[in-house]
Design a protein around this motif. Structure first.
Motif, PDB file in Angstrom:
ATOM      1  N   ALA A 102       0.841  -1.202   0.000  1.00 33.82           N
ATOM      2  CA  ALA A 102       0.000   0.000   0.000  1.00 33.82           C
ATOM      3  C   ALA A 102       0.876   1.252   0.000  1.00 33.82           C
ATOM      4  O   ALA A 102       0.479   2.314  -0.468  1.00 33.82           O
ATOM      5  CB  ALA A 102      -0.905  -0.013   1.224  1.00 33.82           C
ATOM      6  N   ASN A 117      -5.081   2.712  11.682  1.00 39.73           N
ATOM      7  CA  ASN A 117      -3.748   2.749  12.277  1.00 39.73           C
ATOM      8  C   ASN A 117      -3.466   4.199  12.661  1.00 39.73           C
ATOM      9  O   ASN A 117      -3.450   5.047  11.780  1.00 39.73           O
ATOM     10  CB  ASN A 117      -2.717   2.260  11.246  1.00 39.73           C
ATOM     11  CG  ASN A 117      -1.298   2.290  11.765  1.00 39.73           C
ATOM     12  OD1 ASN A 117      -1.050   2.572  12.926  1.00 39.73           O
ATOM     13  ND2 ASN A 117      -0.351   1.992  10.890  1.00 39.73           N
ATOM     14  N   ASP A 155      -7.638   3.767   2.256  1.00 38.47           N
ATOM     15  CA  ASP A 155      -6.491   2.884   2.514  1.00 38.47           C
ATOM     16  C   ASP A 155      -7.013   1.775   3.437  1.00 38.47           C
ATOM     17  O   ASP A 155      -7.342   2.037   4.598  1.00 38.47           O
ATOM     18  CB  ASP A 155      -5.394   3.743   3.175  1.00 38.47           C
ATOM     19  CG  ASP A 155      -4.136   2.972   3.453  1.00 38.47           C
ATOM     20  OD1 ASP A 155      -4.018   1.839   2.974  1.00 38.47           O
ATOM     21  OD2 ASP A 155      -3.255   3.507   4.157  1.00 38.47           O
ATOM     22  N   TYR A 169      -6.544  -3.417   6.623  1.00 41.75           N
ATOM     23  CA  TYR A 169      -6.845  -4.191   7.838  1.00 41.75           C
ATOM     24  C   TYR A 169      -8.229  -4.836   7.878  1.00 41.75           C
ATOM     25  O   TYR A 169      -8.494  -5.614   8.787  1.00 41.75           O
ATOM     26  CB  TYR A 169      -6.751  -3.273   9.078  1.00 41.75           C
ATOM     27  CG  TYR A 169      -5.370  -2.698   9.305  1.00 41.75           C
ATOM     28  CD1 TYR A 169      -4.342  -3.503   9.783  1.00 41.75           C
ATOM     29  CD2 TYR A 169      -5.099  -1.362   9.047  1.00 41.75           C
ATOM     30  CE1 TYR A 169      -3.075  -2.987   9.996  1.00 41.75           C
ATOM     31  CE2 TYR A 169      -3.835  -0.832   9.253  1.00 41.75           C
ATOM     32  CZ  TYR A 169      -2.831  -1.653   9.725  1.00 41.75           C
ATOM     33  OH  TYR A 169      -1.566  -1.143   9.937  1.00 41.75           O
ATOM     34  N   SER A 222      -3.607  -4.192   0.614  1.00 42.12           N
ATOM     35  CA  SER A 222      -2.374  -4.971   0.454  1.00 42.12           C
ATOM     36  C   SER A 222      -2.460  -6.277   1.215  1.00 42.12           C
ATOM     37  O   SER A 222      -3.392  -6.501   1.996  1.00 42.12           O
ATOM     38  CB  SER A 222      -1.175  -4.142   0.931  1.00 42.12           C
ATOM     39  OG  SER A 222      -0.828  -4.430   2.253  1.00 42.12           O
ATOM     40  N   SER A 227       0.012  -7.127   3.202  1.00 37.44           N
ATOM     41  CA  SER A 227       0.983  -7.025   4.301  1.00 37.44           C
ATOM     42  C   SER A 227       0.414  -7.407   5.656  1.00 37.44           C
ATOM     43  O   SER A 227       1.089  -8.048   6.449  1.00 37.44           O
ATOM     44  CB  SER A 227       1.530  -5.604   4.391  1.00 37.44           C
ATOM     45  OG  SER A 227       2.327  -5.340   3.281  1.00 37.44           O
ATOM     46  N   LYS A 228      -0.825  -7.001   5.946  1.00 36.10           N
ATOM     47  CA  LYS A 228      -1.363  -7.208   7.296  1.00 36.10           C
ATOM     48  C   LYS A 228      -2.210  -8.475   7.387  1.00 36.10           C
ATOM     49  O   LYS A 228      -2.726  -8.805   8.457  1.00 36.10           O
ATOM     50  CB  LYS A 228      -2.208  -6.009   7.738  1.00 36.10           C
ATOM     51  CG  LYS A 228      -1.641  -4.664   7.375  1.00 36.10           C
ATOM     52  CD  LYS A 228      -0.317  -4.362   8.059  1.00 36.10           C
ATOM     53  CE  LYS A 228       0.225  -3.049   7.513  1.00 36.10           C
ATOM     54  NZ  LYS A 228       1.387  -2.571   8.195  1.00 36.10           N
ATOM     55  N   ARG A 245       5.434  -7.825  -0.343  1.00 39.82           N
ATOM     56  CA  ARG A 245       5.284  -6.528  -1.002  1.00 39.82           C
ATOM     57  C   ARG A 245       4.256  -6.582  -2.133  1.00 39.82           C
ATOM     58  O   ARG A 245       4.535  -6.222  -3.279  1.00 39.82           O
ATOM     59  CB  ARG A 245       6.637  -5.986  -1.537  1.00 39.82           C
ATOM     60  CG  ARG A 245       7.756  -5.902  -0.537  1.00 39.82           C
ATOM     61  CD  ARG A 245       7.393  -5.246   0.767  1.00 39.82           C
ATOM     62  NE  ARG A 245       6.960  -3.859   0.661  1.00 39.82           N
ATOM     63  CZ  ARG A 245       5.897  -3.375   1.314  1.00 39.82           C
ATOM     64  NH1 ARG A 245       5.147  -4.150   2.094  1.00 39.82           N
ATOM     65  NH2 ARG A 245       5.569  -2.113   1.187  1.00 39.82           N
TER      66      ARG A 245
HETATM   67  C1  LIG Z   1      -2.815   2.348   7.137  1.00 35.94           C
HETATM   68  C2  LIG Z   1      -1.612   1.829   6.443  1.00 35.94           C
HETATM   69  N1  LIG Z   1      -1.461   2.058   5.128  1.00 35.94           N
HETATM   70  C3  LIG Z   1      -0.419   1.594   4.448  1.00 35.94           C
HETATM   71  C4  LIG Z   1       0.576   0.879   5.073  1.00 35.94           C
HETATM   72  C5  LIG Z   1       1.739   0.366   4.260  1.00 35.94           C
HETATM   73  O1  LIG Z   1       1.739  -1.032   4.237  1.00 35.94           O
HETATM   74  P1  LIG Z   1       2.333  -1.939   3.067  1.00 35.94           P
HETATM   75  O2  LIG Z   1       3.092  -1.060   2.130  1.00 35.94           O
HETATM   76  O3  LIG Z   1       3.200  -2.931   3.737  1.00 35.94           O
HETATM   77  O4  LIG Z   1       1.152  -2.556   2.389  1.00 35.94           O
HETATM   78  C6  LIG Z   1       0.498   0.657   6.460  1.00 35.94           C
HETATM   79  C7  LIG Z   1       1.583  -0.016   7.171  1.00 35.94           C
HETATM   80  O5  LIG Z   1       1.686  -0.017   8.362  1.00 35.94           O
HETATM   81  C8  LIG Z   1      -0.640   1.124   7.141  1.00 35.94           C
HETATM   82  O6  LIG Z   1      -0.810   0.908   8.452  1.00 35.94           O
END
Ligand SMILES: Cc1ncc(COP(=O)(O)O)c(C=O)c1O
Length: 477
Positions: A188, A262, A290, A293, A320, A322-323, A330
């Motif tokens: 993201a 976040n 965004d 989560y 994404s 990632s979480k 990535r």
């Molecule tokens: C709200 C939010 N957006 C974007 C990101 C970026 O995450 P990533 O690039 O790993 O998908 C994070 C990472 O902590 C996040 O908490």
């Protein structure tokens, strides 16, 4: 000073020191008119005799590079132009003056500490390694044959992955998105960067949540944007604040993390979502949703994303893996109107020639597999357990010292410390005790908060981490 003379070198030590200082003067590490370390201090630092340093300084003096006065020490000459025969670029000036800003110093400090092995890491916003679906990945690698294209792929990302994401977002988020309206990004984070770089220009006003993840990113300042803050309460931002900001500053774009935000963990209230969409249409302001989560929901129910309610194409949706899968893959994506996606894809192609094929392949295998669904259930269950463990640890060790709202998803816990406290000093104390967290000021204007990431804490270490934090807090009383 990391540099030390090399005793195995045939060159005399005083000569090595002379050359080292000369390099520092030429490169700007020791700028004109700055005071050099005293003979005694430098001798101690380098583990040499004071007379060796004196010999080096005298050589620099006879070359005209330094001036030495009794009582005021040794200074770099004010005009060294043409004296130093080595013309090393002034790297420190380049490093400081590039237009893309570095991370905030505190973010750099936390990252450095979090990488150390001995600390309990309640700072990094990611999953702990036991939650990564490594066994599934190993199975794909051993059982599935990769026969994809190894050349440069489509600028928007691999088509099969985009088809899989298209059905993934339909199933899990009720979003209709054709593969051609999707761009695969490096998390993201790259999505946000591309949006900022390609769709906005210096001087544009953007609104971000306060506190928020975006606040911690210098990429808005690097792009010359003016950022304005929308306070977050227990139901997210208040649409009336957006109206007020827009009237005053002509907001060009709004960045929201509406679900399990976040750092606060809040969910933007459904009525506010509706109102924000209406405002977006009324004012013609795009909203960046965004949403990394929302699939972590501990209650199982996933509320409506803004994108799923968006009939007019006002929302650029970012998400994404990632979480919910693994941050190191990535893999992220943006969903939006095709001309926007094509513009961003063109930029991504200029930056990195498109996303690496292997993470895309693994992501596609996993997202499209039957195991993805059970993985998400396991994840929700495990994250809830970690959250509960953090809550019980906070109650046990920090009763009356912190207040918090219980998040129903996500990986973070946003805690208010009762009583005035310097969060930065607290971080230093905590590092000494062996735990790292994120001071709240990194995320916005509110003082006296800290963020703990329970998702990153190994289950057996969460309690110990909070205990160490409590110790650090006590040592500041
Ligand atoms: C709200 C939010 N957006 C974007 C990101 C970026 O995450 P990533 O690039 O790993 O998908 C994070 C990472 O902590 C996040 O908490």
């Amino acid at each position: 000073m990391e540099w030390k003379p090399n005793r195995a070198d045939k060159k005399a030590i005083y000569k090595q020191i002379t050359e080292y200082m000369e390099r520092g003067i030429s490169s700007g590490d020791f700028p004109p008119n700055s005071v050099l370390p005293s003979e005694r201090a430098l001798a101690k630092e380098l583990g040499v005799n004071r007379s060796t340093v004196v010999a080096a300084y005298e050589e620099l003096q006879s070359a005209g590079l330094v001036e030495r006065k009794k009582g005021s020490g040794t200074r770099v000459s004010t005009d060294i132009w043409g004296i130093s025969h080595r013309r090393i670029p002034n790297w420190s000036r380049y490093v400081e003056q590039g237009s893309f800003l570095p991370n905030l110093p505190l973010v750099q400090r936390i990252r450095k500490e979090a990488q150390g092995n001995d600390l309990i890491n309640l700072a990094s916003g990611e999953l702990s390694s036991d939650l990564f679906p490594i066994h599934h990945f190993q199975r794909f690698l051993s059982q599935q044959q990769f026969n994809g294209n190894l050349g440069y792929d489509h600028p928007q990302g691999n088509l099969t992955l985009r088809e899989t994401i298209s059905s993934h977002v339909k199933t899990y988020k009720n979003i209709d998105a054709s593969p051609s309206s999707i761009l695969i990004t490096s998390g993201a984070q790259q999505a946000l960067h591309l949006i900022v770089q390609c769709l906005l220009k210096p001087g544009d006003a953007v609104a971000i949540e306060d506190p928020s993840y975006c606040f911690s990113l210098p990429l808005f300042q690097s792009a010359g944007l003016r950022t304005f803050l929308l306070p977050v309460d227990q139901h997210g931002i208040n649409p009336n604040d957006l109206i007020a900001l827009h009237r005053k500053h002509r907001i060009r774009m709004v960045f929201l993390n509406p679900t399990y935000q976040n750092p606060t963990g809040t969910i933007l209230h459904p009525a506010r979502r509706k109102q924000i969409l209406e405002l977006s249409s009324e004012f013609g302001i795009p909203i960046i949703e965004d949403d990394p989560y929302s699939l972590t929901s501990f209650t199982g129910g996933i509320g409506s994303t803004l994108k799923s309610m968006d009939d007019n194409g006002n929302i650029l949706y970012v998400s994404s893996l990632s979480k919910i899968v693994a941050s190191g893959l990535r893999i992220g994506w943006i969903i939006g109107p095709q001309p926007v996606i094509e513009r961003l894809a063109d930029a991504k192609q200029q930056v990195d020639f498109g996303h690496s094929v292997f993470p895309q392949w693994i992501a596609e295998q996993f997202l499209g597999s039957d195991q993805f669904h059970s993985h998400i259930h396991m994840l929700q269950d495990q994250l809830k357990q970690k959250r509960d463990l953090m809550i019980s640890s906070l109650s046990e060790f920090l009763d009356n010292k912190v207040e918090f709202m219980i998040p129903e998803g996500g990986i973070h816990m946003w805690c208010k410390l009762n009583g005035p406290i310097n969060e930065y000093q607290l971080l230093e104390e905590a590092i000494k005790k062996g735990v790292v967290f994120v001071p709240g000021s990194i995320f916005g204007s509110k003082k006296g908060y800290v963020r703990f990431t329970f998702g990153r804490g190994e289950t057996n270490l969460i309690q110990e981490g909070i205990l160490r934090f409590a110790d650090a807090l006590k040592s500041m009383e």
